[in-house]
Design an enzyme around this catalytic site. Structure first.
Site, PDB file in Angstrom:
ATOM      1  N   LYS A  10       0.832  -1.203   0.000  1.00 55.15           N
ATOM      2  CA  LYS A  10       0.000   0.000   0.000  1.00 55.15           C
ATOM      3  C   LYS A  10       0.877   1.268   0.000  1.00 55.15           C
ATOM      4  O   LYS A  10       2.094   1.194   0.208  1.00 55.15           O
ATOM      5  CB  LYS A  10      -0.929  -0.046   1.225  1.00 55.15           C
ATOM      6  CG  LYS A  10      -1.916  -1.239   1.197  1.00 55.15           C
ATOM      7  CD  LYS A  10      -2.861  -1.213   2.395  1.00 55.15           C
ATOM      8  CE  LYS A  10      -3.861  -2.368   2.325  1.00 55.15           C
ATOM      9  NZ  LYS A  10      -4.869  -2.300   3.427  1.00 55.15           N
ATOM     10  N   TYR A  50     -12.106  -2.076  -3.814  1.00 57.52           N
ATOM     11  CA  TYR A  50     -12.648  -2.317  -2.474  1.00 57.52           C
ATOM     12  C   TYR A  50     -14.181  -2.250  -2.459  1.00 57.52           C
ATOM     13  O   TYR A  50     -14.775  -2.009  -1.401  1.00 57.52           O
ATOM     14  CB  TYR A  50     -12.069  -1.307  -1.486  1.00 57.52           C
ATOM     15  CG  TYR A  50     -10.728  -1.710  -0.892  1.00 57.52           C
ATOM     16  CD1 TYR A  50     -10.573  -2.921  -0.210  1.00 57.52           C
ATOM     17  CD2 TYR A  50      -9.617  -0.875  -0.978  1.00 57.52           C
ATOM     18  CE1 TYR A  50      -9.357  -3.284   0.353  1.00 57.52           C
ATOM     19  CE2 TYR A  50      -8.388  -1.229  -0.414  1.00 57.52           C
ATOM     20  CZ  TYR A  50      -8.276  -2.434   0.257  1.00 57.52           C
ATOM     21  OH  TYR A  50      -7.073  -2.794   0.829  1.00 57.52           O
ATOM     22  N   ASN A 113      -2.024  -0.078   6.984  1.00 58.68           N
ATOM     23  CA  ASN A 113      -1.462  -1.347   7.462  1.00 58.68           C
ATOM     24  C   ASN A 113      -0.583  -2.048   6.422  1.00 58.68           C
ATOM     25  O   ASN A 113      -0.472  -3.261   6.387  1.00 58.68           O
ATOM     26  CB  ASN A 113      -2.572  -2.259   8.006  1.00 58.68           C
ATOM     27  CG  ASN A 113      -3.617  -2.577   6.948  1.00 58.68           C
ATOM     28  OD1 ASN A 113      -3.471  -2.212   5.792  1.00 58.68           O
ATOM     29  ND2 ASN A 113      -4.655  -3.274   7.350  1.00 58.68           N
ATOM     30  N   HIS A 116      -1.912  -5.507   1.431  1.00 56.00           N
ATOM     31  CA  HIS A 116      -3.188  -6.182   1.175  1.00 56.00           C
ATOM     32  C   HIS A 116      -2.898  -7.602   0.714  1.00 56.00           C
ATOM     33  O   HIS A 116      -1.908  -7.838   0.015  1.00 56.00           O
ATOM     34  CB  HIS A 116      -3.977  -5.459   0.067  1.00 56.00           C
ATOM     35  CG  HIS A 116      -5.137  -6.286  -0.433  1.00 56.00           C
ATOM     36  ND1 HIS A 116      -6.369  -6.263   0.179  1.00 56.00           N
ATOM     37  CD2 HIS A 116      -5.219  -7.209  -1.428  1.00 56.00           C
ATOM     38  CE1 HIS A 116      -7.163  -7.128  -0.450  1.00 56.00           C
ATOM     39  NE2 HIS A 116      -6.490  -7.708  -1.424  1.00 56.00           N
ATOM     40  N   GLU A 127      -9.497 -10.260  -7.711  1.00 57.22           N
ATOM     41  CA  GLU A 127      -8.487  -9.222  -7.474  1.00 57.22           C
ATOM     42  C   GLU A 127      -7.338  -9.286  -8.484  1.00 57.22           C
ATOM     43  O   GLU A 127      -6.845  -8.244  -8.935  1.00 57.22           O
ATOM     44  CB  GLU A 127      -7.967  -9.335  -6.039  1.00 57.22           C
ATOM     45  CG  GLU A 127      -9.039  -8.969  -5.019  1.00 57.22           C
ATOM     46  CD  GLU A 127      -8.572  -9.058  -3.581  1.00 57.22           C
ATOM     47  OE1 GLU A 127      -9.323  -8.602  -2.699  1.00 57.22           O
ATOM     48  OE2 GLU A 127      -7.468  -9.582  -3.325  1.00 57.22           O
TER      49      GLU A 127
HETATM   50  P1  ADP Z   1      -7.612  -7.142   5.500  1.00 58.17           P
HETATM   51  O1  ADP Z   1      -6.827  -6.138   4.683  1.00 58.17           O
HETATM   52  O2  ADP Z   1      -6.810  -7.660   6.666  1.00 58.17           O
HETATM   53  O3  ADP Z   1      -8.209  -8.248   4.675  1.00 58.17           O
HETATM   54  P2  ADP Z   1     -10.316  -6.008   5.643  1.00 58.17           P
HETATM   55  O4  ADP Z   1     -10.578  -6.737   4.365  1.00 58.17           O
HETATM   56  O5  ADP Z   1     -11.259  -6.258   6.779  1.00 58.17           O
HETATM   57  O6  ADP Z   1      -8.832  -6.335   6.180  1.00 58.17           O
HETATM   58  O7  ADP Z   1     -10.277  -4.439   5.395  1.00 58.17           O
HETATM   59  C1  ADP Z   1      -9.695  -3.923   4.222  1.00 58.17           C
HETATM   60  C2  ADP Z   1      -8.824  -2.746   4.617  1.00 58.17           C
HETATM   61  O8  ADP Z   1      -9.639  -1.710   5.134  1.00 58.17           O
HETATM   62  C3  ADP Z   1      -7.804  -3.011   5.728  1.00 58.17           C
HETATM   63  O9  ADP Z   1      -6.617  -3.628   5.276  1.00 58.17           O
HETATM   64  C4  ADP Z   1      -7.559  -1.618   6.237  1.00 58.17           C
HETATM   65  O10 ADP Z   1      -6.670  -0.880   5.386  1.00 58.17           O
HETATM   66  C5  ADP Z   1      -8.950  -1.002   6.150  1.00 58.17           C
HETATM   67  N1  ADP Z   1      -9.698  -1.168   7.397  1.00 58.17           N
HETATM   68  C6  ADP Z   1     -10.231  -2.307   7.911  1.00 58.17           C
HETATM   69  N2  ADP Z   1     -10.871  -2.095   9.059  1.00 58.17           N
HETATM   70  C7  ADP Z   1     -10.760  -0.768   9.316  1.00 58.17           C
HETATM   71  C8  ADP Z   1     -11.210   0.092  10.359  1.00 58.17           C
HETATM   72  N3  ADP Z   1     -11.917  -0.363  11.386  1.00 58.17           N
HETATM   73  N4  ADP Z   1     -10.884   1.407  10.267  1.00 58.17           N
HETATM   74  C9  ADP Z   1     -10.177   1.903   9.223  1.00 58.17           C
HETATM   75  N5  ADP Z   1      -9.728   1.137   8.197  1.00 58.17           N
HETATM   76  C10 ADP Z   1     -10.002  -0.172   8.238  1.00 58.17           C
HETATM   77 MG    MG Z   2      -9.624  -8.126   3.166  1.00 55.68          MG
END
Ligand code: ADP
Ligand code: MG
Length: 139
Positions: A10, A50, A113, A116, A127
């Protein structure tokens, strides 16, 4: 047959100069880079990627973040690649991520974070197809 998954470094990962560290972890753990490119996603492209999260309260902030700078898109290939990548990434919230994971070591917040990874076989197909055509993926 080797499984494929989509990985994204990211914008925060690119800004922090940890592209090499992240790819090193993949290559050291049985994953092979089968396709790779660096792009700056438009807001619309981030929203399309997304779309599954469009009803979430963080959707607007997430897509703004994902289009805030260039990202590295990769197709990773290997046995159990989807789960292996998720293990190397660590939990979504870096505060909850296990020691030694990419997110534990580099991420600043649950949103920013660093990486992805596809979360299942059907997601991986969608994807990978969102970003790569067949001739861009090396077998
Ligand atoms: P992952 O990336 O671990 O699969 P998710 O698919 O649940 O997680 O969420 C997609 C992305 O959305 C996350 O990687 C993160 O960047 C963002 N995200 C998820 N939950 C939150 C939250 N509570 N607040 C802000 N951003 C979030
Ligand atoms: Mg995810």
């Amino acid at each position: 047959m080797a499984e494929k998954t989509l990985s994204i470094i990211k914008p925060d990962g690119v800004r922090k100069n940890v592209i090499g560290d992240i790819i090193k972890r993949f290559e050291s753990n049985g994953l092979k880079v089968a396709a790779m490119k660096m792009v700056h996603l438009s807001r619309k492209e981030a929203e399309g990627f997304y779309a599954v999260h469009s009803a979430r309260p963080f959707f607007s902030s997430l897509t703004e973040f994902m289009s805030s700078g260039p990202v590295v898109l990769m197709v990773l290939k290997g046995e159990g690649a989807i789960l292996k990548n998720r293990e190397l990434m660590g939990a979504t919230d870096p505060a909850k991520a296990a020691a030694g994971t990419i997110r534990k070591d580099h991420a600043d917040s649950i949103e920013a974070n660093i990486v992805h990874g596809s979360d299942g076989p059907e997601t991986a197909v969608f994807e990978i197809g969102y970003f790569f055509s067949g001739i861009e993926i090396f077998e």
